[in-house]
Design a protein around this motif. Sequence first.
Motif, PDB file in Angstrom:
ATOM      1  N   SER A  14      21.162  31.576   2.844  1.00 16.17           N
ATOM      2  CA  SER A  14      20.644  30.304   2.334  1.00 16.17           C
ATOM      3  C   SER A  14      19.785  29.601   3.377  1.00 16.17           C
ATOM      4  N   ARG A  15      20.252  29.592   4.606  1.00 14.21           N
ATOM      5  CA  ARG A  15      19.509  28.940   5.683  1.00 14.21           C
ATOM      6  C   ARG A  15      18.167  29.634   5.921  1.00 14.21           C
ATOM      7  N   LEU A  16      18.188  30.955   5.950  1.00 16.23           N
ATOM      8  CA  LEU A  16      16.948  31.698   6.174  1.00 16.23           C
ATOM      9  C   LEU A  16      15.947  31.477   5.050  1.00 16.23           C
ATOM     10  N   GLN A  17      16.433  31.547   3.813  1.00 17.90           N
ATOM     11  CA  GLN A  17      15.533  31.395   2.659  1.00 17.90           C
ATOM     12  C   GLN A  17      15.024  29.964   2.509  1.00 17.90           C
ATOM     13  N   GLU A  21      10.024  32.191   2.649  1.00 18.21           N
ATOM     14  CA  GLU A  21      10.378  33.397   1.893  1.00 18.21           C
ATOM     15  C   GLU A  21      10.599  34.558   2.869  1.00 18.21           C
ATOM     16  N   HIS A  22      11.541  35.405   2.546  1.00 12.59           N
ATOM     17  CA  HIS A  22      11.828  36.612   3.324  1.00 12.59           C
ATOM     18  C   HIS A  22      11.891  37.800   2.369  1.00 12.59           C
ATOM     19  N   SER A  23      11.531  38.962   2.883  1.00 10.20           N
ATOM     20  CA  SER A  23      11.705  40.179   2.090  1.00 10.20           C
ATOM     21  C   SER A  23      13.166  40.604   2.178  1.00 10.20           C
ATOM     22  N   ARG A  24      13.582  41.436   1.237  1.00  6.60           N
ATOM     23  CA  ARG A  24      14.955  41.963   1.264  1.00  6.60           C
ATOM     24  C   ARG A  24      15.233  42.675   2.581  1.00  6.60           C
ATOM     25  N   HIS A  25      14.292  43.503   2.966  1.00  3.96           N
ATOM     26  CA  HIS A  25      14.412  44.288   4.197  1.00  3.96           C
ATOM     27  C   HIS A  25      14.582  43.365   5.409  1.00  3.96           C
ATOM     28  N   GLU A  26      13.797  42.319   5.455  1.00  6.73           N
ATOM     29  CA  GLU A  26      13.849  41.375   6.575  1.00  6.73           C
ATOM     30  C   GLU A  26      15.186  40.636   6.613  1.00  6.73           C
ATOM     31  N   LEU A  27      15.674  40.182   5.454  1.00 12.56           N
ATOM     32  CA  LEU A  27      16.970  39.500   5.406  1.00 12.56           C
ATOM     33  C   LEU A  27      18.096  40.409   5.888  1.00 12.56           C
ATOM     34  N   SER A  49      19.009  38.634  -4.544  1.00 11.05           N
ATOM     35  CA  SER A  49      17.800  39.137  -5.198  1.00 11.05           C
ATOM     36  C   SER A  49      17.937  39.075  -6.719  1.00 11.05           C
ATOM     37  N   GLN A  50      19.074  39.503  -7.236  1.00 10.77           N
ATOM     38  CA  GLN A  50      19.289  39.511  -8.680  1.00 10.77           C
ATOM     39  C   GLN A  50      19.373  38.097  -9.256  1.00 10.77           C
ATOM     40  N   SER A  51      19.861  37.155  -8.469  1.00 10.07           N
ATOM     41  CA  SER A  51      19.980  35.779  -8.962  1.00 10.07           C
ATOM     42  C   SER A  51      18.667  35.002  -8.853  1.00 10.07           C
ATOM     43  N   GLY A  52      17.681  35.589  -8.181  1.00 11.64           N
ATOM     44  CA  GLY A  52      16.379  34.938  -8.069  1.00 11.64           C
ATOM     45  C   GLY A  52      16.193  34.112  -6.812  1.00 11.64           C
ATOM     46  N   TRP A  53      17.197  34.033  -5.959  1.00 16.44           N
ATOM     47  CA  TRP A  53      17.062  33.295  -4.713  1.00 16.44           C
ATOM     48  C   TRP A  53      16.112  33.996  -3.762  1.00 16.44           C
ATOM     49  N   GLN A  54      16.058  35.304  -3.875  1.00 15.94           N
ATOM     50  CA  GLN A  54      15.150  36.106  -3.054  1.00 15.94           C
ATOM     51  C   GLN A  54      14.338  36.968  -3.993  1.00 15.94           C
ATOM     52  N   ASP A  56      10.981  39.783  -3.680  1.00 16.74           N
ATOM     53  CA  ASP A  56       9.968  40.451  -2.870  1.00 16.74           C
ATOM     54  C   ASP A  56       8.557  40.105  -3.336  1.00 16.74           C
ATOM     55  N   GLU A  57       8.385  39.863  -4.619  1.00 21.21           N
ATOM     56  CA  GLU A  57       7.055  39.505  -5.120  1.00 21.21           C
ATOM     57  C   GLU A  57       6.639  38.120  -4.606  1.00 21.21           C
ATOM     58  N   ARG A  58       7.557  37.172  -4.638  1.00 24.02           N
ATOM     59  CA  ARG A  58       7.261  35.834  -4.092  1.00 24.02           C
ATOM     60  C   ARG A  58       6.956  35.919  -2.603  1.00 24.02           C
ATOM     61  N   PHE A  59       7.720  36.759  -1.896  1.00 23.50           N
ATOM     62  CA  PHE A  59       7.477  36.947  -0.471  1.00 23.50           C
ATOM     63  C   PHE A  59       6.077  37.503  -0.249  1.00 23.50           C
TER      64      PHE A  59
END
Length: 149
Positions: A14-17, A21-27, A49-54, A56-59
């Motif tokens: 949560s803090r990072l996001q 925006e961060h990619s899955r790989h980066e998180l 990712s599934q809940s929309g908090w992260q 990759d397209e937005r990143f």
Amino acid sequence: MTDNDDKIIADTLSRLQSKREHSRHELLNKLLARGLDASRCLKKVEEYSQSGWQCDERFAESLLRNRLRKGQGELRIRAELKEHQISDEIVSRVVSEQQVDWFELAKQTLHKKFGEKPAENWLEKQKRHRFLQYRGFNYEHIRYAEEQQ
């Protein structure tokens, strides 16, 4: 690992996001660098990712806009997105949706760095060529920018 560890992972995500925006790989890499359990981290990142908090397209969209403001070319942007393990499909879609005029961006980037004065000699021309090449522009973009000066 305990439920407290899951809370630590969730709080960290949560803090990072919240900052950008961060990619899955980066998180995942940032969580693993903190010494957290890999399987729990992977599970939590997938949940985010599934809940929309992260996303990759937005990143990818965010990174693209940021790099365009910095005057970077398509090749460099695509390479950076690949480093973040963004799929080729997402990269292609995001780049095409942005509708960037790479020729004009190369021209503006060259003008910003070197001004309106054309290259005086071959060495100066090569210096400008290398600058644009490093920025991620292909040969056609570089040639166009050099001809417009």
